[in-house]
Design an enzyme around this catalytic site. Structure first.
Site, PDB file in Angstrom:
ATOM      1  N   THR A  13       0.836  -1.196   0.000  1.00 18.29           N
ATOM      2  CA  THR A  13       0.000   0.000   0.000  1.00 18.29           C
ATOM      3  C   THR A  13       0.872   1.248   0.000  1.00 18.29           C
ATOM      4  O   THR A  13       2.008   1.234   0.464  1.00 18.29           O
ATOM      5  CB  THR A  13      -0.938   0.030   1.225  1.00 18.29           C
ATOM      6  OG1 THR A  13      -0.159   0.083   2.426  1.00 18.29           O
ATOM      7  CG2 THR A  13      -1.836  -1.195   1.250  1.00 18.29           C
ATOM      8  N   GLY A  18       8.525   6.727  -2.753  1.00 17.36           N
ATOM      9  CA  GLY A  18       9.152   6.595  -1.447  1.00 17.36           C
ATOM     10  C   GLY A  18       9.423   5.164  -1.017  1.00 17.36           C
ATOM     11  O   GLY A  18       9.808   4.305  -1.808  1.00 17.36           O
ATOM     12  N   ILE A  19       9.232   4.918   0.284  1.00 18.03           N
ATOM     13  CA  ILE A  19       9.529   3.606   0.852  1.00 18.03           C
ATOM     14  C   ILE A  19       8.667   2.525   0.213  1.00 18.03           C
ATOM     15  O   ILE A  19       9.152   1.432  -0.093  1.00 18.03           O
ATOM     16  CB  ILE A  19       9.321   3.633   2.380  1.00 18.03           C
ATOM     17  CG1 ILE A  19      10.340   4.561   3.049  1.00 18.03           C
ATOM     18  CG2 ILE A  19       9.431   2.229   2.970  1.00 18.03           C
ATOM     19  CD1 ILE A  19      10.118   4.776   4.529  1.00 18.03           C
ATOM     20  N   GLY A  20       7.402   2.805  -0.009  1.00 23.19           N
ATOM     21  CA  GLY A  20       6.513   1.810  -0.607  1.00 23.19           C
ATOM     22  C   GLY A  20       6.980   1.367  -1.978  1.00 23.19           C
ATOM     23  O   GLY A  20       6.967   0.171  -2.297  1.00 23.19           O
ATOM     24  N   SER A 136       7.851   2.782  12.726  1.00 27.42           N
ATOM     25  CA  SER A 136       8.806   3.885  12.730  1.00 27.42           C
ATOM     26  C   SER A 136       9.485   3.960  14.086  1.00 27.42           C
ATOM     27  O   SER A 136       8.936   3.503  15.099  1.00 27.42           O
ATOM     28  CB  SER A 136       8.077   5.202  12.445  1.00 27.42           C
ATOM     29  OG  SER A 136       8.877   6.319  12.756  1.00 27.42           O
ATOM     30  N   TYR A 149       1.420  11.195  14.990  1.00 20.39           N
ATOM     31  CA  TYR A 149       2.073  10.218  14.126  1.00 20.39           C
ATOM     32  C   TYR A 149       2.709   9.112  14.964  1.00 20.39           C
ATOM     33  O   TYR A 149       2.539   7.923  14.677  1.00 20.39           O
ATOM     34  CB  TYR A 149       3.129  10.920  13.279  1.00 20.39           C
ATOM     35  CG  TYR A 149       3.997   9.993  12.467  1.00 20.39           C
ATOM     36  CD1 TYR A 149       3.510   9.403  11.293  1.00 20.39           C
ATOM     37  CD2 TYR A 149       5.303   9.709  12.852  1.00 20.39           C
ATOM     38  CE1 TYR A 149       4.308   8.560  10.544  1.00 20.39           C
ATOM     39  CE2 TYR A 149       6.106   8.858  12.101  1.00 20.39           C
ATOM     40  CZ  TYR A 149       5.606   8.289  10.951  1.00 20.39           C
ATOM     41  OH  TYR A 149       6.409   7.447  10.207  1.00 20.39           O
TER      42      TYR A 149
END
Length: 259
Positions: A13, A18-20, A136, A149
């Protein structure tokens, strides 16, 4: 180590950038058939064009019931689920509204819960599967500038452990990946918002790490591919005895021996 995911379908998802995108690219390089998701069809197609392998895209907002239903109709079963979708931003703790708290929880946590609930039973029935949550360092070292967050990433650690227990003995593993401060386009904007727009990127990054992330042992931002390396390993048969864990790719940011 040789990682071969040929014949496996993986869904990542928030994977248009980026990271995905790095995770999806790594999984495709290992032989998996990869599904990219995101709200922007154009960005998804552009991302897919840069991946060498079997890639499909499903555009939609999985934060909504409608978007989730459309995704599940298009992709009813997967072998690997990587819950990467997330939002972040700086806000003084006392200024975070109820709506923001809800948006962060629904985007960063509830979407992952919903998709796990949809895909885990099929994995369990087939006797093999991998579920991952991109957490994270903020889950453990909650930053003062974005408590909301941090809260969602802490929640993902609990969600991951709980679903790992649900999958016990089934051949399905469930883990969270604790990513440290990572270099993405969104993070570049975040860094500049904290240290000023006038600084060149290299200088801004060093100032950000010095002022806001001094605990980092590598003293730099992590590259998305470094996060992806852990995710690809966890998705593989080689990680069959690793489940219920919170595995750190944080550059030594969290000051602890154990996760």
């Amino acid at each position: 180590m040789r990682i071969d995911l040929t014949g496996k379908r993986a869904l990542v998802t928030g994977s248009s950038q980026g990271i995905g995108l790095a995770i999806a690219t790594g999984l495709a390089e290992a032989g998996a058939s990869v599904v990219l998701t995101g709200r922007d069809a154009g960005k998804l197609e552009q991302a897919a064009a840069g991946i060498d392998g079997e890639v499909t895209t499903v555009a939609g907002d999985v934060v909504t019931d409608e978007g989730t239903a459309a995704l599940l109709e298009a992709v009813p079963d997967v072998d690997v689920l990587v819950n990467n979708l997330g939002v972040f931003g700086a806000r003084p703790a006392l200024e975070i509204t109820d709506d923001e708290w809800r948006r962060y929880f629904e985007t960063n946590v509830l979407t992952a819960v919903r998709l796990t609930r949809a895909y885990l039973p099929g994995m369990r029935d087939r006797g093999w599967g991998r579920v991952q949550y991109i957490a994270s360092d903020s889950a453990v070292v909650v930053p003062a500038e974005m408590v909301h967050y941090g809260m969602t990433k802490t929640a993902l650690l609990a969600v991951s452990r709980g679903f790992a227990k649900e999958a016990a003995g089934s051949g399905v593993t469930v883990n969270s990946v604790v990513a440290g401060p990572t270099h993405t386009a969104g993070v570049e904007d975040f860094v500049h918002s904290l240290v000023g727009d006038e600084l060149p990127w290299d200088e801004a990054q060093r100032e950000f790490m010095r002022l806001h992330r001094p605990q980092s042992l590598i003293q730099r931002l992590i590259e998305p591919a470094e996060i992806a390396n852990m995710c690809v390993y966890l998705a593989s048969p080689l990680a069959s005895a690793t489940t219920g864990g919170a595995l750190r790719v944080d550059g030594g940011y969290v000051d602890a021996i154990l996760p």
